[in-house]
Design a protein around this motif. Structure first.
Motif, PDB file in Angstrom:
ATOM      1  N   LYS A  60     -16.190   9.809   0.083  1.00 63.22           N
ATOM      2  CA  LYS A  60     -14.746   9.567   0.027  1.00 63.22           C
ATOM      3  C   LYS A  60     -13.985  10.887   0.002  1.00 63.22           C
ATOM      4  O   LYS A  60     -13.053  11.089   0.787  1.00 63.22           O
ATOM      5  CB  LYS A  60     -14.405   8.728  -1.201  1.00 63.22           C
ATOM      6  CG  LYS A  60     -12.911   8.492  -1.389  1.00 63.22           C
ATOM      7  CD  LYS A  60     -12.627   7.717  -2.648  1.00 63.22           C
ATOM      8  CE  LYS A  60     -12.264   8.701  -3.727  1.00 63.22           C
ATOM      9  NZ  LYS A  60     -11.753   8.111  -4.950  1.00 63.22           N
ATOM     10  N   SER A 102     -12.949   0.274   4.743  1.00 62.68           N
ATOM     11  CA  SER A 102     -13.424  -1.097   4.950  1.00 62.68           C
ATOM     12  C   SER A 102     -12.230  -1.968   5.314  1.00 62.68           C
ATOM     13  O   SER A 102     -11.085  -1.492   5.276  1.00 62.68           O
ATOM     14  CB  SER A 102     -14.103  -1.629   3.676  1.00 62.68           C
ATOM     15  OG  SER A 102     -13.131  -1.916   2.684  1.00 62.68           O
ATOM     16  N   LYS A 104     -10.714  -3.902   3.613  1.00 59.76           N
ATOM     17  CA  LYS A 104      -9.824  -4.075   2.469  1.00 59.76           C
ATOM     18  C   LYS A 104      -9.698  -2.811   1.625  1.00 59.76           C
ATOM     19  O   LYS A 104      -9.432  -2.879   0.428  1.00 59.76           O
ATOM     20  CB  LYS A 104     -10.313  -5.236   1.592  1.00 59.76           C
ATOM     21  CG  LYS A 104     -10.186  -6.577   2.281  1.00 59.76           C
ATOM     22  CD  LYS A 104     -10.353  -7.703   1.306  1.00 59.76           C
ATOM     23  CE  LYS A 104     -10.170  -9.015   2.002  1.00 59.76           C
ATOM     24  NZ  LYS A 104      -8.864  -9.570   1.839  1.00 59.76           N
ATOM     25  N   ARG A 105      -9.874  -1.639   2.257  1.00 62.61           N
ATOM     26  CA  ARG A 105      -9.744  -0.403   1.479  1.00 62.61           C
ATOM     27  C   ARG A 105      -9.330   0.762   2.361  1.00 62.61           C
ATOM     28  O   ARG A 105     -10.035   1.136   3.299  1.00 62.61           O
ATOM     29  CB  ARG A 105     -11.057  -0.061   0.788  1.00 62.61           C
ATOM     30  CG  ARG A 105     -10.933   1.180  -0.077  1.00 62.61           C
ATOM     31  CD  ARG A 105     -12.126   1.360  -0.982  1.00 62.61           C
ATOM     32  NE  ARG A 105     -11.969   2.580  -1.756  1.00 62.61           N
ATOM     33  CZ  ARG A 105     -12.836   3.568  -1.731  1.00 62.61           C
ATOM     34  NH1 ARG A 105     -13.936   3.489  -1.015  1.00 62.61           N
ATOM     35  NH2 ARG A 105     -12.621   4.647  -2.465  1.00 62.61           N
ATOM     36  N   SER A 117      -1.209   6.441  -1.830  1.00 69.61           N
ATOM     37  CA  SER A 117      -1.630   5.168  -2.422  1.00 69.61           C
ATOM     38  C   SER A 117      -3.052   4.834  -1.998  1.00 69.61           C
ATOM     39  O   SER A 117      -3.537   5.318  -0.978  1.00 69.61           O
ATOM     40  CB  SER A 117      -0.685   4.033  -2.002  1.00 69.61           C
ATOM     41  OG  SER A 117      -0.808   3.766  -0.616  1.00 69.61           O
ATOM     42  N   GLU A 118      -3.692   4.004  -2.819  1.00 66.83           N
ATOM     43  CA  GLU A 118      -4.953   3.363  -2.455  1.00 66.83           C
ATOM     44  C   GLU A 118      -4.608   1.903  -2.289  1.00 66.83           C
ATOM     45  O   GLU A 118      -3.924   1.340  -3.142  1.00 66.83           O
ATOM     46  CB  GLU A 118      -6.006   3.568  -3.537  1.00 66.83           C
ATOM     47  CG  GLU A 118      -6.448   5.011  -3.641  1.00 66.83           C
ATOM     48  CD  GLU A 118      -7.707   5.200  -4.475  1.00 66.83           C
ATOM     49  OE1 GLU A 118      -8.634   4.378  -4.367  1.00 66.83           O
ATOM     50  OE2 GLU A 118      -7.736   6.181  -5.224  1.00 66.83           O
ATOM     51  N   SER A 119      -5.043   1.294  -1.205  1.00 72.86           N
ATOM     52  CA  SER A 119      -4.562  -0.035  -0.888  1.00 72.86           C
ATOM     53  C   SER A 119      -5.653  -0.939  -0.338  1.00 72.86           C
ATOM     54  O   SER A 119      -6.618  -0.465   0.260  1.00 72.86           O
ATOM     55  CB  SER A 119      -3.426   0.081   0.147  1.00 72.86           C
ATOM     56  OG  SER A 119      -2.957  -1.175   0.530  1.00 72.86           O
ATOM     57  N   GLU A 120      -5.476  -2.223  -0.535  1.00 77.03           N
ATOM     58  CA  GLU A 120      -6.320  -3.231   0.113  1.00 77.03           C
ATOM     59  C   GLU A 120      -5.747  -3.618   1.469  1.00 77.03           C
ATOM     60  O   GLU A 120      -6.326  -4.417   2.183  1.00 77.03           O
ATOM     61  CB  GLU A 120      -6.451  -4.466  -0.783  1.00 77.03           C
ATOM     62  CG  GLU A 120      -7.268  -4.214  -2.024  1.00 77.03           C
ATOM     63  CD  GLU A 120      -7.478  -5.460  -2.851  1.00 77.03           C
ATOM     64  OE1 GLU A 120      -7.050  -6.555  -2.431  1.00 77.03           O
ATOM     65  OE2 GLU A 120      -8.077  -5.343  -3.932  1.00 77.03           O
ATOM     66  N   SER A 121      -4.603  -3.059   1.811  1.00 75.30           N
ATOM     67  CA  SER A 121      -3.957  -3.323   3.088  1.00 75.30           C
ATOM     68  C   SER A 121      -4.203  -2.128   4.012  1.00 75.30           C
ATOM     69  O   SER A 121      -3.853  -0.999   3.684  1.00 75.30           O
ATOM     70  CB  SER A 121      -2.455  -3.515   2.864  1.00 75.30           C
ATOM     71  OG  SER A 121      -1.799  -3.684   4.088  1.00 75.30           O
ATOM     72  N   ILE A 122      -4.829  -2.403   5.154  1.00 70.34           N
ATOM     73  CA  ILE A 122      -5.128  -1.325   6.104  1.00 70.34           C
ATOM     74  C   ILE A 122      -4.244  -1.481   7.334  1.00 70.34           C
ATOM     75  O   ILE A 122      -3.750  -2.572   7.624  1.00 70.34           O
ATOM     76  CB  ILE A 122      -6.622  -1.304   6.486  1.00 70.34           C
ATOM     77  CG1 ILE A 122      -7.017  -2.534   7.305  1.00 70.34           C
ATOM     78  CG2 ILE A 122      -7.495  -1.170   5.238  1.00 70.34           C
ATOM     79  CD1 ILE A 122      -8.404  -2.482   7.890  1.00 70.34           C
TER      80      ILE A 122
END
Length: 151
Positions: A60, A102, A104-105, A117-122
């Protein structure tokens, strides 16, 4: 030059992780990430050097480091096909982007290279373009470009 989705998939596009640079509203440039020089030489994208003993956190951080270098216009090891088309961004334009790990990441960086930001939306939809500026796909997801029967 129009290429097929199969062509882009064979070059490493649509495979996690990858970098997305927002060129302008509705236009995104995907930069495939490769973890070995051999893989990079056979495909297209940027090199992230990893060693066998390195884990997910190191992966990462190294991926984010490459995106920071791109945002700051620092040199990175990149391979792209020989083409007259080049990066769309130039001059003093502020570049932002994300590393997509992924479906979702994603981790988004601002124009200073800081985590926004860190998001589940790509990112998805719009026009997805290659390193060479060719349109890969429009109004669709940016990963798993091929139908299941062709993967």
């Amino acid at each position: 030059m129009n290429q097929t989705l199969e062509f882009f998939a064979s070059r490493g596009y649509g495979v996690f992780p990858y970098i997305i640079i927002r060129e302008m509203s509705g236009m995104y440039r995907q930069i495939p990430i490769h973890f070995s020089l051999q893989e990079l030489l056979e495909r297209e994208g940027v090199l992230v050097n990893l060693y066998d003993e390195e884990g997910d956190d190191t992966t990462k951080e190294k991926c984010l480091s490459i995106l920071r270098s791109i945002i700051k216009s620092e040199p990175v090891i990149t391979i792209k096909r020989n083409t007259k088309e080049n990066w769309i961004f130039s001059g003093v334009r502020k570049i932002e982007g994300c590393v997509v790990f992924s479906p979702k990441r994603a981790i988004y960086l601002d124009s200073g290279g800081n985590i926004k930001s860190e998001s589940e939306s790509i990112p998805c939809g719009g026009s997805l373009i290659s390193l060479c500026g060719e349109t890969i796909i429009t109004n669709s997801q940016h990963y798993n470009l091929l139908p299941l029967e062709l993967r």
